[in-house]
Design a protein around this motif. Structure first.
Motif, PDB file in Angstrom:
ATOM      1  N   PHE A   1       0.720  -1.332  -0.094  1.00 49.34           N
ATOM      2  CA  PHE A   1       0.151   0.128   0.005  1.00 49.34           C
ATOM      3  C   PHE A   1       0.795   1.176   0.130  1.00 49.34           C
ATOM      4  CE2 PHE A   1      -2.961  -3.048   2.177  1.00 49.34           C
ATOM      5  CZ  PHE A   1      -3.660  -3.369   1.142  1.00 49.34           C
ATOM      6  N   GLN A   2       2.024   1.087   0.197  1.00 52.03           N
ATOM      7  CA  GLN A   2       3.019   2.296   0.351  1.00 52.03           C
ATOM      8  C   GLN A   2       3.728   2.479  -0.712  1.00 52.03           C
ATOM      9  OE1 GLN A   2       5.440   1.932   3.978  1.00 52.03           O
ATOM     10  NE2 GLN A   2       3.798   2.846   5.234  1.00 52.03           N
ATOM     11  N   ASP A   3       3.773   1.434  -1.788  1.00 54.58           N
ATOM     12  CA  ASP A   3       4.505   1.281  -3.002  1.00 54.58           C
ATOM     13  C   ASP A   3       3.953   2.443  -3.787  1.00 54.58           C
ATOM     14  OD1 ASP A   3       5.470   0.945  -5.532  1.00 54.58           O
ATOM     15  OD2 ASP A   3       5.651  -1.076  -5.184  1.00 54.58           O
ATOM     16  N   PRO A   4       4.779   3.467  -4.373  1.00 59.29           N
ATOM     17  CA  PRO A   4       4.446   4.579  -5.132  1.00 59.29           C
ATOM     18  C   PRO A   4       3.399   3.910  -6.353  1.00 59.29           C
ATOM     19  CG  PRO A   4       6.565   4.461  -5.302  1.00 59.29           C
ATOM     20  CD  PRO A   4       6.084   3.549  -4.105  1.00 59.29           C
ATOM     21  N   ASP A   5       3.683   2.986  -6.972  1.00 58.54           N
ATOM     22  CA  ASP A   5       3.355   2.510  -8.160  1.00 58.54           C
ATOM     23  C   ASP A   5       1.859   1.594  -7.947  1.00 58.54           C
ATOM     24  OD1 ASP A   5       5.338   3.275  -9.905  1.00 58.54           O
ATOM     25  OD2 ASP A   5       6.348   1.160  -9.392  1.00 58.54           O
ATOM     26  N   PHE A   6       1.439   1.597  -6.482  1.00 58.91           N
ATOM     27  CA  PHE A   6       0.349   0.809  -6.450  1.00 58.91           C
ATOM     28  C   PHE A   6      -0.862   1.447  -6.821  1.00 58.91           C
ATOM     29  CE2 PHE A   6      -3.546   0.287  -3.497  1.00 58.91           C
ATOM     30  CZ  PHE A   6      -3.655  -0.974  -3.395  1.00 58.91           C
ATOM     31  N   TRP A   7      -1.273   2.823  -6.805  1.00 57.23           N
ATOM     32  CA  TRP A   7      -2.444   3.226  -7.126  1.00 57.23           C
ATOM     33  C   TRP A   7      -2.689   3.293  -8.545  1.00 57.23           C
ATOM     34  CZ3 TRP A   7      -6.221   2.994  -3.990  1.00 57.23           C
ATOM     35  CH2 TRP A   7      -5.863   3.060  -2.725  1.00 57.23           C
ATOM     36  N   GLY A   8      -1.394   3.394  -9.338  1.00 59.63           N
ATOM     37  CA  GLY A   8      -1.480   3.306 -10.705  1.00 59.63           C
ATOM     38  C   GLY A   8      -1.891   1.985 -11.280  1.00 59.63           C
ATOM     39  N   ILE A   9      -1.385   1.064 -10.757  1.00 59.98           N
ATOM     40  CA  ILE A   9      -1.449  -0.256 -10.947  1.00 59.98           C
ATOM     41  C   ILE A   9      -3.043  -0.666 -10.581  1.00 59.98           C
ATOM     42  CG2 ILE A   9      -0.854  -2.962 -10.559  1.00 59.98           C
ATOM     43  CD1 ILE A   9       1.797  -1.822  -9.946  1.00 59.98           C
ATOM     44  N   PHE A  10      -3.609  -0.563  -9.471  1.00 60.17           N
ATOM     45  CA  PHE A  10      -4.733  -0.643  -8.944  1.00 60.17           C
ATOM     46  C   PHE A  10      -5.780   0.012 -10.186  1.00 60.17           C
ATOM     47  CE2 PHE A  10      -8.466   0.299  -6.067  1.00 60.17           C
ATOM     48  CZ  PHE A  10      -8.802  -0.793  -5.687  1.00 60.17           C
ATOM     49  N   ARG A  11      -5.504   1.145 -10.682  1.00 59.37           N
ATOM     50  CA  ARG A  11      -6.418   1.928 -11.507  1.00 59.37           C
ATOM     51  C   ARG A  11      -6.442   1.265 -13.054  1.00 59.37           C
ATOM     52  NH1 ARG A  11      -3.561   6.104 -12.340  1.00 59.37           N
ATOM     53  NH2 ARG A  11      -2.608   5.696 -13.903  1.00 59.37           N
ATOM     54  N   ASN A  12      -5.310   0.711 -13.231  1.00 61.66           N
ATOM     55  CA  ASN A  12      -5.380  -0.043 -14.450  1.00 61.66           C
ATOM     56  C   ASN A  12      -5.745  -1.188 -14.616  1.00 61.66           C
ATOM     57  OD1 ASN A  12      -3.278   2.250 -15.582  1.00 61.66           O
ATOM     58  ND2 ASN A  12      -1.543   1.108 -15.101  1.00 61.66           N
ATOM     59  N   THR A  13      -5.817  -1.735 -13.373  1.00 62.61           N
ATOM     60  CA  THR A  13      -6.523  -3.080 -13.154  1.00 62.61           C
ATOM     61  C   THR A  13      -8.314  -2.791 -13.153  1.00 62.61           C
ATOM     62  OG1 THR A  13      -4.523  -4.122 -11.843  1.00 62.61           O
ATOM     63  CG2 THR A  13      -6.617  -5.069 -11.742  1.00 62.61           C
ATOM     64  N   LEU A  14      -8.561  -1.593 -12.458  1.00 61.80           N
ATOM     65  CA  LEU A  14      -9.765  -1.829 -12.363  1.00 61.80           C
ATOM     66  C   LEU A  14     -10.503  -1.121 -13.864  1.00 61.80           C
ATOM     67  CD1 LEU A  14     -10.590   0.124  -9.051  1.00 61.80           C
ATOM     68  CD2 LEU A  14     -10.943  -2.463  -9.651  1.00 61.80           C
ATOM     69  N   VAL A  15      -9.834  -0.422 -14.410  1.00 60.38           N
ATOM     70  CA  VAL A  15     -10.236   0.001 -15.833  1.00 60.38           C
ATOM     71  C   VAL A  15     -10.360  -1.105 -16.803  1.00 60.38           C
ATOM     72  CG1 VAL A  15      -9.666   1.540 -17.928  1.00 60.38           C
ATOM     73  CG2 VAL A  15      -9.199   2.483 -15.629  1.00 60.38           C
ATOM     74  N   ILE A  16      -9.517  -1.914 -16.778  1.00 64.17           N
ATOM     75  CA  ILE A  16      -9.421  -2.949 -17.569  1.00 64.17           C
ATOM     76  C   ILE A  16     -10.472  -4.067 -17.356  1.00 64.17           C
ATOM     77  CG2 ILE A  16      -8.203  -5.089 -18.355  1.00 64.17           C
ATOM     78  CD1 ILE A  16      -5.589  -3.359 -18.539  1.00 64.17           C
ATOM     79  N   SER A  17     -10.878  -4.298 -16.030  1.00 62.12           N
ATOM     80  CA  SER A  17     -11.900  -4.977 -15.603  1.00 62.12           C
ATOM     81  C   SER A  17     -13.056  -4.517 -15.773  1.00 62.12           C
ATOM     82  CB  SER A  17     -11.733  -5.311 -14.022  1.00 62.12           C
ATOM     83  OG  SER A  17     -10.737  -5.956 -13.597  1.00 62.12           O
ATOM     84  N   ALA A  18     -13.246  -3.026 -15.813  1.00 61.06           N
ATOM     85  CA  ALA A  18     -14.690  -2.428 -15.904  1.00 61.06           C
ATOM     86  C   ALA A  18     -14.803  -2.693 -17.634  1.00 61.06           C
ATOM     87  CB  ALA A  18     -14.439  -1.027 -15.648  1.00 61.06           C
ATOM     88  N   LEU A  19     -13.684  -2.510 -18.436  1.00 61.06           N
ATOM     89  CA  LEU A  19     -14.079  -2.766 -19.956  1.00 61.06           C
ATOM     90  C   LEU A  19     -14.453  -4.382 -20.103  1.00 61.06           C
ATOM     91  CD1 LEU A  19     -10.731  -1.179 -21.449  1.00 61.06           C
ATOM     92  CD2 LEU A  19     -13.017  -0.336 -21.545  1.00 61.06           C
ATOM     93  N   ASN A  20     -14.115  -5.085 -19.418  1.00 63.13           N
ATOM     94  CA  ASN A  20     -14.616  -6.633 -19.509  1.00 63.13           C
ATOM     95  C   ASN A  20     -16.040  -6.717 -19.083  1.00 63.13           C
ATOM     96  OD1 ASN A  20     -12.414  -8.015 -20.867  1.00 63.13           O
ATOM     97  ND2 ASN A  20     -11.302  -7.825 -18.940  1.00 63.13           N
ATOM     98  N   LEU A  21     -16.224  -6.075 -18.049  1.00 62.28           N
ATOM     99  CA  LEU A  21     -17.358  -6.172 -17.449  1.00 62.28           C
ATOM    100  C   LEU A  21     -18.645  -5.670 -18.331  1.00 62.28           C
ATOM    101  CD1 LEU A  21     -16.931  -5.878 -13.517  1.00 62.28           C
ATOM    102  CD2 LEU A  21     -17.677  -7.865 -14.986  1.00 62.28           C
ATOM    103  N   PHE A  22     -18.372  -4.346 -18.748  1.00 64.51           N
ATOM    104  CA  PHE A  22     -19.371  -3.538 -19.228  1.00 64.51           C
ATOM    105  C   PHE A  22     -19.325  -3.272 -20.678  1.00 64.51           C
ATOM    106  CE2 PHE A  22     -18.539  -1.486 -14.750  1.00 64.51           C
ATOM    107  CZ  PHE A  22     -19.774  -1.868 -14.142  1.00 64.51           C
ATOM    108  N   PHE A  23     -18.292  -3.894 -21.285  1.00 59.52           N
ATOM    109  CA  PHE A  23     -18.209  -3.834 -22.707  1.00 59.52           C
ATOM    110  C   PHE A  23     -18.217  -5.406 -23.381  1.00 59.52           C
ATOM    111  CE2 PHE A  23     -17.212   0.352 -21.565  1.00 59.52           C
ATOM    112  CZ  PHE A  23     -17.771   1.071 -22.472  1.00 59.52           C
ATOM    113  N   PHE A  24     -17.162  -6.161 -22.805  1.00 61.83           N
ATOM    114  CA  PHE A  24     -17.206  -7.496 -23.302  1.00 61.83           C
ATOM    115  C   PHE A  24     -18.432  -8.444 -22.610  1.00 61.83           C
ATOM    116  CE2 PHE A  24     -15.631 -11.739 -22.309  1.00 61.83           C
ATOM    117  CZ  PHE A  24     -15.632 -12.470 -23.619  1.00 61.83           C
ATOM    118  N   PHE A  25     -18.723  -8.200 -21.514  1.00 56.71           N
ATOM    119  CA  PHE A  25     -19.677  -9.232 -20.697  1.00 56.71           C
ATOM    120  C   PHE A  25     -21.043  -9.383 -21.545  1.00 56.71           C
ATOM    121  CE2 PHE A  25     -23.013 -10.450 -17.785  1.00 56.71           C
ATOM    122  CZ  PHE A  25     -22.537 -11.739 -17.490  1.00 56.71           C
ATOM    123  N   PRO A  26     -21.644  -8.237 -22.242  1.00 53.04           N
ATOM    124  CA  PRO A  26     -22.949  -8.014 -22.945  1.00 53.04           C
ATOM    125  C   PRO A  26     -22.887  -8.754 -24.147  1.00 53.04           C
ATOM    126  CG  PRO A  26     -22.280  -5.899 -21.972  1.00 53.04           C
ATOM    127  CD  PRO A  26     -21.164  -6.905 -21.744  1.00 53.04           C
TER     128      PRO A  26
END
Length: 316
Positions: free
Chosen positions: A79-104
């Motif tokens: 949680f203190q890693d400076p790259d954590f929030w960037g990685i977390f954001r990238n993961t959520l964005v890609i997951s959101a693409l899968n959920l809301f664009f690919f899933f339907p």
């Protein structure tokens, strides 16, 4: 009293052979279940013992029992890693693409295929849609590189010859997510539609006949018959997909990743590979994996609870 006891003993003695016969009839089913059961035991449950190293400074030479215990230090480091929030954001964005664009997409595809009345055409269409699933991500990404490489890609050579600008598909970060989503849809949409087609096959044909008698159009039949028939399947698959919301597809993203797009392509899966495998940080990356699993567990629990509140069965 003694008569009642005697009758119960006789009843149990009669039911025992009956239960044994039922068990013998179920042996083929048990044998079919056995490989899947062993798979989950060997590859899912037994490795869970390795979670302990997330709380240790694990040394392969000392083993699980002798390695130094450090508690939650690995999680604090994450949680203190400076790259954590960037990685977390990238993961959520890609997951959101899968959920809301690919899933339907598989749902829409299954509804369209279900409306095809020419049998041979439907079979050929299904086959063509299933085939990409069996291609490796290595093959798919390699084909993309051959076509859109900056210098010698086939498409870019044609564009340059005709006087147009080259498309920097592999090096421009703005194309990364669009390319990722397009490849996932092309490869997996047909295969993912199978389960929805199976659900549609179980719809009672008399419902369509009654709808046609009432003057319902094709669209009305889809809206009032097919979609309600798919609702339970859609909810269950959506809940299960939430459990993998932190899994973005390691192989696919790793192959698309390069030094120019790493700021938006670095996700937890590739981060674990880079730090855990390449740098030998086994304890730290196990903590990362445990964090991913806990996020998925919480989302599945909340989504399942919400589905039960709206009257659906949910996963459990």
């Amino acid at each position: 009293m003694s008569t009642a006891i005697t009758e119960s003993i006789r009843a149990n003695s009669k039911s025992t052979p009956r239960r044994w016969d039922e068990w013998k009839r179920g042996i083929p089913i048990y044998l079919m279940i056995l490989p899947g059961f062993l798979y989950f035991i060997v590859f899912k449950y037994i490795p869970m013992g390795g979670i302990i190293i997330a709380f240790q400074n694990y040394d392969p030479f000392d083993g699980f029992l002798q390695s130094q215990w450090i508690g939650f230090d690995n999680f604090i480091r994450l949680f203190q890693d400076p790259d954590f929030w960037g990685i977390f954001r990238n993961t959520l964005v890609i997951s959101a693409l899968n959920l809301f664009f690919f899933f339907p997409v598989p749902i829409i595809l299954s509804l369209l295929l279900n409306e095809v009345r020419i049998r041979w055409y439907k079979k050929w269409a299904q086959t063509l849609l299933y085939v990409p699933h069996f291609l490796s991500w290595v093959v798919i990404v390699s084909m993309t590189v051959l076509l859109f490489s900056s210098q010698d890609g086939g498409i870019n050579i044609l564009l340059s010859t005709w006087g147009y600008e080259r498309i920097e598909l592999m090096t421009d970060p703005s194309y990364f997510r669009i390319l990722y989503l397009f490849q996932v849809v092309w490869k997996e949409a047909g295969w993912s539609a199978i389960i929805f087609l199976a659900a549609l096959a179980s719809v009672d044909p008399t419902l369509y006949e009654a709808a046609r008698v009432d003057g319902a159009s094709r669209f009305r039949q889809i809206w009032h018959i097919n979609l309600p028939a798919l609702r339970a399947t859609i909810i269950i698959l959506f809940i299960l997909r939430l459990g993998h919301v932190m899994d973005s597809g390691f192989e696919h993203i790793l192959l698309l990743q390069n030094s120019l797009n790493i700021d938006i392509s670095e996700v937890f899966d590739t981060y674990v590979f880079r730090v855990g495998i390449n740098q030998g940080e086994f304890s730290y990356t196990t903590a990362v994996g445990l964090f991913k699993g806990l996020v998925g567990l919480v989302l599945v629990y909340l989504a399942n609870k919400a589905s039960r509140k709206i009257g659906e069965e949910g996963v459990y």
